[in-house]
Scaffold this motif. Structure first.
Motif, mmCIF file in Angstrom:
data_model
loop_
_atom_site.group_PDB
_atom_site.id
_atom_site.type_symbol
_atom_site.label_atom_id
_atom_site.label_comp_id
_atom_site.label_asym_id
_atom_site.label_seq_id
_atom_site.Cartn_x
_atom_site.Cartn_y
_atom_site.Cartn_z
ATOM 1 N N PHE A 243 0.893 -0.951 -0.035
ATOM 2 C CA PHE A 243 0.102 -0.143 -0.170
ATOM 3 C C PHE A 243 0.870 1.129 0.185
ATOM 4 C CE2 PHE A 243 -2.590 -3.137 2.216
ATOM 5 C CZ PHE A 243 -3.547 -3.322 1.293
ATOM 6 N N PHE A 246 1.990 2.708 -3.424
ATOM 7 C CA PHE A 246 0.957 3.563 -4.030
ATOM 8 C C PHE A 246 1.192 4.965 -3.257
ATOM 9 C CE2 PHE A 246 -3.400 5.471 -3.883
ATOM 10 C CZ PHE A 246 -3.589 5.693 -5.284
ATOM 11 N N LYS A 376 -3.794 1.289 3.852
ATOM 12 C CA LYS A 376 -4.584 1.463 2.849
ATOM 13 C C LYS A 376 -5.379 2.581 2.580
ATOM 14 C CE LYS A 376 -7.719 -0.914 -0.397
ATOM 15 N NZ LYS A 376 -8.639 -2.101 -0.741
ATOM 16 N N GLU A 377 -6.127 2.999 3.700
ATOM 17 C CA GLU A 377 -7.025 4.232 3.624
ATOM 18 C C GLU A 377 -5.988 5.507 3.645
ATOM 19 O OE1 GLU A 377 -10.054 4.376 6.527
ATOM 20 O OE2 GLU A 377 -10.362 2.442 6.415
ATOM 21 N N VAL A 380 -4.542 6.202 0.113
ATOM 22 C CA VAL A 380 -5.592 6.835 -0.689
ATOM 23 C C VAL A 380 -5.799 8.362 -0.311
ATOM 24 C CG1 VAL A 380 -7.872 6.700 -1.209
ATOM 25 C CG2 VAL A 380 -6.405 4.504 -1.199
ATOM 26 N N PHE A 383 -2.970 10.558 -1.124
ATOM 27 C CA PHE A 383 -2.863 10.668 -2.674
ATOM 28 C C PHE A 383 -3.623 11.766 -3.205
ATOM 29 C CE2 PHE A 383 -3.834 9.743 -7.170
ATOM 30 C CZ PHE A 383 -2.556 9.660 -7.864
ATOM 31 N N PHE A 384 -4.864 11.644 -2.901
ATOM 32 C CA PHE A 384 -5.866 12.523 -3.406
ATOM 33 C C PHE A 384 -5.609 14.168 -2.787
ATOM 34 C CE2 PHE A 384 -8.290 8.950 -4.322
ATOM 35 C CZ PHE A 384 -8.737 9.117 -5.546
#
Length: 428
Positions: A243, A246, A376-377, A380, A383-384
């Protein structure tokens, strides 16, 4: 004398703890503050020395040269995410966890070899595509080569820094940080004042000398903890790091912030932005680094009490916000004044940069809590958040508007992180 001073500081800390949180300090908090005091000692001295170097560099290089250096730093920092691919975070996550005490040596050795292999692979790929990258991003040979070497050194320093705090070598880590900063200022004075060099890349070389020393001393300090390489640990770390890979893309993107400012707004404007940025973020990044140096391993150990930790963080941030803005605004004004007349004074920058630095640090702290068991959260959301910030630079092409947008984006995403954490607490 040192013992008496430490007792006085602990008494003050206990009084502040009662005022801020409304109850007596726990034994775990006492241990946390004991480590924090050493981290604070080393961090304050090192950051003080680096502040002097930064002011001297700003004066000597001027906005254009200072902007060029920060463009190089932005590129090098972005590359560290590709070299590390989350191993700096993943290794600290498990080296600090009580559940994995008997595997610490294997985790240490495996994570280090993984990083070296990743650096070798990416280094070869970058070498093969050297000309393509050079022309695509309008880099010259020296910029690209120095940027790659600089990024490798920064990657290893980040990794070693994490190892030192995971093994609770806080006191020795503090001493190494001081040695690092002193070598930087000696190297800088040698290049710019003794040899009379004016090129921006000698500033990066000065930083690299200190970083290299940190890496060598860090290896020596942890050398007794190495064990055999384990393919089982590769799989174990990858389950967490997959994760973060990413997330590394998100970090890579955000680390190019100052490169994008130089590209879309101009190198001279980047120099001005970087002067205010360094003045506002230098203290909070160093104080924040001091805090996170001890906080994250401690939070991992107390991962079953994260609700209490989050409540304390919220209380601390809310009560410290006005004091930080006042203090940091004065500090920013002083730094810009000492950098010289080439750096135009902007009263709105003096207010907006301290606010931006505070909300950025708050966001990164809350994300670190989410990183413990909800990686994981975390990646994400990160990234945004970072992707939107870069879109703001490209679309607004104005530092003032970007700063205002940056503050709102960090506040919104901090709120999102806390909502996700509160949902996870409800499930427990």
């Amino acid at each position: 004398m040192i013992s008496n001073a430490k007792k006085k500081l602990m008494t003050i800390a206990e009084s502040l703890h009662r005022r801020v949180f409304g109850h007596e300090m726990s034994e775990e908090m006492r241990k946390f503050l004991g480590n924090l005091s050493w981290s604070f000692f080393g961090g304050i001295i090192a950051s003080g020395v680096m502040l002097i170097v930064t002011i001297l560099a700003g004066k000597k290089l001027g906005p254009e040269g200072f902007g060029q250096y920060n463009s190089l730093l932005s590129f090098a920092t972005a590359m560290t995410f590709l070299f590390l691919l989350g191993n700096d975070t993943g290794s600290v996550r498990y080296l600090s966890d009580r559940e994995h005490q008997n595997k610490k040596g294997e985790i240490l050795t495996t994570s280090l070899i993984m990083v070296l292999m990743q650096a070798l692979i990416f280094g070869l790929l970058l070498f093969l595509f050297f000309d393509f990258i050079k022309h695509k991003f309008s880099f010259d040979d020296s910029f690209l080569f120095l940027g790659l070497v600089f990024s490798l050194l920064l990657s290893l320093k980040s990794l070693l820094d994490g190892y030192l705090r995971s093994f609770h070598l806080i006191k020795k880590q503090s001493i190494v940080r001081i040695v690092d900063s002193l070598l930087v200022i000696v190297s800088f004075l040698f290049f710019y004042y003794y040899l009379g060099r004016t090129e921006y890349y000698f500033y990066a070389v000065s930083i690299s000398i200190g970083v290299t020393t940190f890496i060598v001393l860090g290896f020596i300090l942890i050398s007794n903890n190495f064990a055999k390489f384990s393919f089982a640990q590769v799989k174990f770390l990858f389950n967490y790091n997959k994760f973060l890979i990413f997330g590394s893309i998100a970090g890579f993107v955000m680390s190019l912030e100052r490169y994008f400012i130089g590209k879309y707004i101009g190198t001279y404007e980047l120099g001005i932005y970087s002067a205010y940025y360094v003045a506002s973020f230098l203290i909070i990044s160093n104080l924040g680094g001091i805090f996170m140096n001890v906080f994250w391993p401690a939070a991992i150990k107390e991962k079953n009490n994260l609700k209490v930790i989050l409540d304390k963080l919220n209380s601390l941030f809310l009560k410290s916000f006005p004091f930080w803005i006042l203090f940091n605004s004065i500090f920013v004004f002083a730094v810009i004044f000492f950098m010289g007349k080439n750096y135009a004074f902007n009263s709105l920058y003096v207010i907006l940069f301290p606010i931006s630095s505070f909300v950025a640090f708050s966001f990164s702290t809350f994300i670190s809590v989410l990183n413990i068991d909800r990686i994981k959260e975390s990646v994400v959301i990160s990234f945004f958040c970072y992707f939107i910030l870069l879109i703001l630079i490209a679309t607004l092409q104005n530092i003032m508007y970007y700063l205002v947008g940056q503050i709102f984006i960090y506040l919104i995403f901090s709120w999102i992180v806390q909502k996700r954490l509160n949902i996870s607490f409800m499930k427990i």
